[in-house]
Scaffold this motif. Structure first.
Motif, PDB file in Angstrom:
ATOM      1  N   GLY A   1       0.789  -1.220   0.000  1.00  0.00           N
ATOM      2  CA  GLY A   1       0.000   0.000   0.000  1.00  0.00           C
ATOM      3  C   GLY A   1       0.824   1.274   0.000  1.00  0.00           C
ATOM      4  N   THR A   2       1.926   1.292   0.738  1.00  0.00           N
ATOM      5  CA  THR A   2       2.756   2.498   0.806  1.00  0.00           C
ATOM      6  C   THR A   2       3.313   2.847  -0.565  1.00  0.00           C
ATOM      7  OG1 THR A   2       3.365   1.968   3.086  1.00  0.00           O
ATOM      8  CG2 THR A   2       4.748   3.546   1.925  1.00  0.00           C
ATOM      9  N   ALA A   3       3.794   1.847  -1.275  1.00  0.00           N
ATOM     10  CA  ALA A   3       4.351   2.087  -2.605  1.00  0.00           C
ATOM     11  C   ALA A   3       3.268   2.552  -3.580  1.00  0.00           C
ATOM     12  CB  ALA A   3       5.016   0.816  -3.120  1.00  0.00           C
ATOM     13  N   ILE A   4       2.076   1.970  -3.456  1.00  0.00           N
ATOM     14  CA  ILE A   4       0.980   2.366  -4.343  1.00  0.00           C
ATOM     15  C   ILE A   4       0.608   3.828  -4.106  1.00  0.00           C
ATOM     16  CG2 ILE A   4      -1.459   1.975  -4.888  1.00  0.00           C
ATOM     17  CD1 ILE A   4      -1.001  -0.987  -4.244  1.00  0.00           C
ATOM     18  N   LEU A   5       0.462   4.201  -2.845  1.00  0.00           N
ATOM     19  CA  LEU A   5       0.128   5.593  -2.521  1.00  0.00           C
ATOM     20  C   LEU A   5       1.199   6.545  -3.034  1.00  0.00           C
ATOM     21  CD1 LEU A   5      -1.137   5.214   1.157  1.00  0.00           C
ATOM     22  CD2 LEU A   5      -2.521   5.794  -0.827  1.00  0.00           C
ATOM     23  N   ALA A   6       2.460   6.200  -2.783  1.00  0.00           N
ATOM     24  CA  ALA A   6       3.561   7.063  -3.210  1.00  0.00           C
ATOM     25  C   ALA A   6       3.607   7.191  -4.729  1.00  0.00           C
ATOM     26  CB  ALA A   6       4.885   6.520  -2.681  1.00  0.00           C
TER      27      ALA A   6
ATOM     28  N   ASP B   1       1.035  12.052 -10.093  1.00  0.00           N
ATOM     29  CA  ASP B   1       0.091  13.154 -10.277  1.00  0.00           C
ATOM     30  C   ASP B   1       0.769  14.508 -10.098  1.00  0.00           C
ATOM     31  OD1 ASP B   1      -2.588  14.387 -10.489  1.00  0.00           O
ATOM     32  OD2 ASP B   1      -2.248  14.859  -8.378  1.00  0.00           O
ATOM     33  N   LEU B   2       1.683  14.605  -9.124  1.00  0.00           N
ATOM     34  CA  LEU B   2       2.308  15.890  -8.816  1.00  0.00           C
ATOM     35  C   LEU B   2       3.646  16.093  -9.521  1.00  0.00           C
ATOM     36  CD1 LEU B   2       1.549  16.062  -4.984  1.00  0.00           C
ATOM     37  CD2 LEU B   2       0.335  17.182  -6.851  1.00  0.00           C
ATOM     38  N   GLY B   3       4.104  15.088 -10.277  1.00  0.00           N
ATOM     39  CA  GLY B   3       5.360  15.230 -10.996  1.00  0.00           C
ATOM     40  C   GLY B   3       6.564  15.284 -10.076  1.00  0.00           C
ATOM     41  N   GLN B   4       6.508  14.555  -8.960  1.00  0.00           N
ATOM     42  CA  GLN B   4       7.606  14.524  -8.000  1.00  0.00           C
ATOM     43  C   GLN B   4       8.394  13.222  -8.136  1.00  0.00           C
ATOM     44  OE1 GLN B   4       8.084  17.307  -5.753  1.00  0.00           O
ATOM     45  NE2 GLN B   4       6.671  18.058  -7.320  1.00  0.00           N
ATOM     46  N   ARG B   5       9.624  13.219  -7.598  1.00  0.00           N
ATOM     47  CA  ARG B   5      10.417  11.991  -7.603  1.00  0.00           C
ATOM     48  C   ARG B   5       9.778  10.972  -6.670  1.00  0.00           C
ATOM     49  NH1 ARG B   5      16.658  12.440  -6.620  1.00  0.00           N
ATOM     50  NH2 ARG B   5      15.874  13.157  -4.595  1.00  0.00           N
ATOM     51  N   PHE B   6       9.681   9.752  -7.162  1.00  0.00           N
ATOM     52  CA  PHE B   6       9.026   8.704  -6.376  1.00  0.00           C
ATOM     53  C   PHE B   6       9.723   8.501  -5.044  1.00  0.00           C
ATOM     54  CE2 PHE B   6       9.033   4.239  -5.041  1.00  0.00           C
ATOM     55  CZ  PHE B   6       7.672   4.043  -4.828  1.00  0.00           C
TER      56      PHE B   6
END
Length: 349
Positions: free
Chosen positions: A104-109, A115-120
């Motif tokens: 779940g943590t990886a999915i949320l991240a 969506d926000l164009g940030q580094r995973f």
């Protein structure tokens, strides 16, 4: 070829999870008096049903604020409402995929970063911190529920077992918090050492695995993760606010369970609801989407045993609880996913 094989394996796990969920639900429904369950649901108190739905949504709102609060520690310019929508969309992915809660943590991240164009890796560190805070909140609320049973004991819910459970949960909470707060470096060192051992043991057999767990690569990833984690949790006031949102979420989630069962006239101590709401998450670790089937069967058995309700009455209460905390959340998360997807495509036009 490897990609095709992995794709078939993923499809197999998804189908197997859905089949298992359907089988468990069929076992619950056809093994009981369906007419009695329907009659019980028809007679449910509509006000309490609405309260179960509202408190379930309130829980998701609180947890999304936990994530948004800590993510702001890494990048204060991120729009909070967008992070919350990403949280709801990621929760949809967690709930619809077999074993989705395990990753779940990886999915949320992933959803939020895309969506926000940030580094995973940066988002992953902050989301991990938020999930740890939310998990700590679940332990705190579970302990609160047990203490409530200690202070106002009911028949069958008193004695040293309840008190011992409270102390054990608090001990885990304190030790875990201290480990995360003061020994993060030691945890990182352990991860790197473990990766080195795996690399040494498996490198003769798989170049791909050896490349993934190459010690230098793992060390760089761990250092980057710890940097992001520390940025998210550096402000103690920010962490305290995030923790309050996390606890409020679990209180609301416990109330959703309480209202769902009381709506069908099941006498449920509030303390027991606050304890069982976090504990019921264990059922989601089974390979079914969102614990579908396993949660219904397991909780029906638990509430029949603990409250003296009939199987049909307990099943009706559990179905209302799952309507509020699974199907409603799934619907809201799906709508959030559609909204985010439409917004992204609109921005690309």
């Amino acid at each position: 070829m490897a990609t095709a094989t992995e794709g078939h394996s993923l499809q197999f796990r998804q189908v197997a999870g859905i089949v298992l969920a359907v089988a468990l639900i069929a076992l619950l429904v056809f093994g009981l008096d369906t007419g009695a369950i329907v009659d019980t649901l028809a007679g449910a108190d509509p006000t309490l049903v609405v309260l179960a739905l509202v408190t379930s949504l309130a829980a998701q709102l609180c947890w999304s604020l936990t994530t948004a609060t800590l993510l702001a520690g890494t990048n204060g310019s991120l729009p909070r409402h967008r992070v919350q929508l990403g949280y709801l969309s990621g929760t949809f992915g967690k709930q619809i995929l077999p074993l989705g809660n395990v990753g779940g943590t990886a999915i949320l991240a992933y959803v939020i970063s895309e969506d926000l164009g940030q580094r995973f890796r940066d988002v992953f560190a902050a989301v991990t911190a938020s999930e740890l805070v939310i998990f700590a909140g679940s332990l705190g609320v579970a302990a609160l529920g047990l203490f409530e049973l200690v202070l106002w004991p009911r028949p069958g819910f008193d004695g040293p077992v309840v008190l011992g459970g409270s102390v054990a949960i608090l001990a885990v909470l304190v030790v875990g918090s201290a480990l995360v707060a003061y020994r993060r470096g030691a945890v990182g060192t352990l991860v790197v050492a473990t990766a080195a051992g795996v690399h040494w043991a498996l490198s003769p057999f798989s170049e791909r695995v050896a490349r993934l767990v190459e010690p230098a690569r793992v060390r760089t990833a761990v250092e980057s993760f710890l940097t992001g984690f520390e940025a998210a949790t550096a402000d103690r006031r920010r962490v305290a606010v995030a923790a309050l949102f996390g606890v409020a979420g679990w209180l609301a989630f416990g109330l959703a369970l309480y209202y769902g069962l009381v709506a069908v006239d099941i006498s449920l101590p509030l303390g027991l609801a606050l304890f069982l709401a976090p504990a019921s998450g264990l059922a989601t670790l089974l390979p079914t989407p969102g614990g579908l089937g396993s949660s219904e069967v397991g909780l029906t058995a638990v509430f029949t045993l603990l409250t003296g309700a009939s199987l049909e009455q307990a099943a009706a209460g559990v179905l209302l609880y799952r309507l509020a905390t699974y199907w409603l959340v799934l619907t809201i998360g799906g709508l959030a996913s559609v909204y985010l997807s439409a917004s992204v495509w609109h921005a690309l036009d």
